[in-house]
Scaffold this active site. Structure first.
Site, PDB file in Angstrom:
ATOM      1  N   GLU A 164       7.918  -2.506   2.767  1.00 19.06           N
ATOM      2  CA  GLU A 164       8.037  -2.120   4.177  1.00 19.06           C
ATOM      3  C   GLU A 164       6.707  -1.566   4.693  1.00 19.06           C
ATOM      4  O   GLU A 164       6.267  -1.893   5.796  1.00 19.06           O
ATOM      5  CB  GLU A 164       9.167  -1.087   4.335  1.00 19.06           C
ATOM      6  N   LYS A 165       6.068  -0.725   3.882  1.00 16.30           N
ATOM      7  CA  LYS A 165       4.762  -0.191   4.286  1.00 16.30           C
ATOM      8  C   LYS A 165       3.728  -1.313   4.422  1.00 16.30           C
ATOM      9  O   LYS A 165       2.890  -1.305   5.323  1.00 16.30           O
ATOM     10  CB  LYS A 165       4.277   0.852   3.272  1.00 16.30           C
ATOM     11  N   ILE A 166       3.808  -2.257   3.509  1.00 15.21           N
ATOM     12  CA  ILE A 166       2.865  -3.376   3.566  1.00 15.21           C
ATOM     13  C   ILE A 166       3.121  -4.218   4.821  1.00 15.21           C
ATOM     14  O   ILE A 166       2.180  -4.698   5.461  1.00 15.21           O
ATOM     15  CB  ILE A 166       2.981  -4.226   2.281  1.00 15.21           C
ATOM     16  N   PHE A 169       1.530  -2.490   7.584  1.00 10.02           N
ATOM     17  CA  PHE A 169       0.087  -2.660   7.450  1.00 10.02           C
ATOM     18  C   PHE A 169      -0.375  -4.022   7.965  1.00 10.02           C
ATOM     19  O   PHE A 169      -1.364  -4.131   8.687  1.00 10.02           O
ATOM     20  CB  PHE A 169      -0.335  -2.488   5.988  1.00 10.02           C
TER      21      PHE A 169
END
EC number: 2.7.7.7
Length: 399
Positions: A164-166, A169
């Site tokens: 999810e963070k990627i 990003f």
DNA sequence: GGGCAATACG
DNA sequence: CGTA
DNA sequence: GCCC
């Protein structure tokens, strides 16, 4: 033993030459073998005074730069299932694949994840920190730019939350939580404190909670162990915040074919180094003195180690760890002290889980029906062979 | 849910 | 227990 | 936080 010595990279800096001279002039110890991990021979010529450095508070610190801030072409997240890159060794065991010191791809992503890992570490969440470590290692080894979060999630070590963070990003070019840390007073102060030799996250946070914001304040107010006081005093010498990415620790692994020669060896050696003015005298007035005399005992074998600080003829100071080992420990000692830390954890994990081999820096044991059988490991290559994994050069163990 | 490397030293 |  |  000679083979090992030749196969290990040796740094070409002045004090190594001095050591060689020392060695050749000392026939008592003509068979000691220096062994070195690949360490970059960089050094800081500090332009700031020590006092200035110790007085820095977070707003004076050089900016918490991203290691890399690539112009990332925003990759389209929409299109799904990109296959995982061919050739990538997709395993939870980092020791099975080469990991470069500086990756070619996904560099900004790695920089941001490193900030999050450090944050978890400083917050005393070691298991979460470890998870980030796994993911970061995998991404560092990944052979192309990650195109989508779907692709990322196929990488073992990258789960839902990190995917999810990627995803964020890839859409925005950053990860907010990580980016904020770069300007976060507590994060940066804890980072600074924990760089001091002898100071870990517990002590760093203790100091923060006591209201200290600079090392100078700590030095002036806190009651410190001699070792930590020394760590602070030496901090400016070891400071590597500006323009330096590589750390200059050196480990020397010392062994003799005639172990009886080793009795008191470290003691004699350090005395000579002090005579020749290579060592910072202060150190030996502090707690370290105990260690030395402790090592003097015949102490029937196994590991003897101490940390010391050496002041070579260049005037540059470095941390040097001297480790005396039995000849039959040499292979595992070199493997164990070469790192990276994550590589060591990984190879030990693999050896145990997949091969029933118990590995540490002293020995390798096979565990079968409750019994332990010791194997002698003659070299790093030996260890890889016995565990049954492909050999990796030390410079590709940057997990 | 359990496990996450392993050990020495102060 | 904290640190290396 | 992630794997098995």
């Amino acid at each position: 033993m000679d083979d090992i010595a030749k196969s290990v990279p040796v740094i070409d800096i002045q004090w190594i030459r001095d050591w060689k001279k020392l060695r050749s002039s000392d026939s008592d110890h003509d068979d000691f073998v220096p062994s070195l991990p690949p360490v970059m021979a960089t050094s800081a010529i500090s332009s700031s005074s020590g006092a200035e450095i110790l007085n820095r508070r977070f707003k004076d610190l050089p900016p918490e730069e991203l290691q890399f801030d690539d112009e990332i072409a925003r990759r389209r997240e929409a299109e799904a299932n990109v296959d995982i890159a061919p050739g990538f060794i997709n395993s939870k065991y980092e020791c099975l694949r080469p990991t470069p010191y500086e990756p070619k791809y996904n560099r900004k992503l790695v920089s941001l994840l490193l900030l999050l890992e450090r944050k978890r570490h400083l917050d005393n969440e070691p298991k979460r920190s470890l998870s980030y470590r796994h993911a970061i290692s995998a991404i560092k080894a990944y052979p192309r730019e990650i195109q989508s979060s779907k692709e990322a999630e196929k990488i073992i070590g990258v789960g839902k939350k990190m995917a999810e963070k990627i995803k964020v990003f890839l859409h925005t070019g950053t990860i907010e939580e990580a980016d904020k840390l770069r300007y976060d007073e507590q994060f940066r102060t804890l980072s600074l404190f924990s760089k001091v030799f002898g100071v870990g996250v517990t002590t760093a946070r203790l100091w923060w909670d006591m209201g200290y914001r600079t090392l100078q304040e700590v030095l002036a107010s806190a009651k410190l162990t001699a070792a930590v006081q020394l760590g602070i005093e030496l901090f400016p010498d070891f400071d590597q915040s500006r323009g330096k990415t590589k750390n200059g620790d050196v480990d020397l692994i010392i062994s003799s074919k005639r172990p009886d020669n080793m009795k008191g060896f470290l003691n004699k050696l350090t005395r000579r180094l002090i005579e020749k003015n290579y060592l910072k005298h202060k150190l030996w007035n502090s707690t370290e003195i105990k260690k030395i005399s402790h090592l003097e005992r015949p102490s029937a074998g196994a590991r003897q180690v101490f940390d010391s600080f050496e002041k070579p003829s260049t005037g540059i100071r470095r941390q040097v760890d001297l480790i005396c080992v039995q000849p039959d420990e040499l292979g595992t000692a070199i493997l164990g002290w070469t790192g990276s830390k994550q590589f060591e954890r990984s190879i030990r994990d693999y050896a145990k889980k997949e091969k029933n081999l118990l590995l540490n820096s002293q020995a390798m044991h096979l565990e079968q029906n409750g019994k332990r059988k010791k194997y002698v490991v003659h070299s790093e290559k030996d260890a890889f062979d016995m565990i049954g994994i492909p050999y990796l050069e030390p410079e590709l163990r940057n997990c």
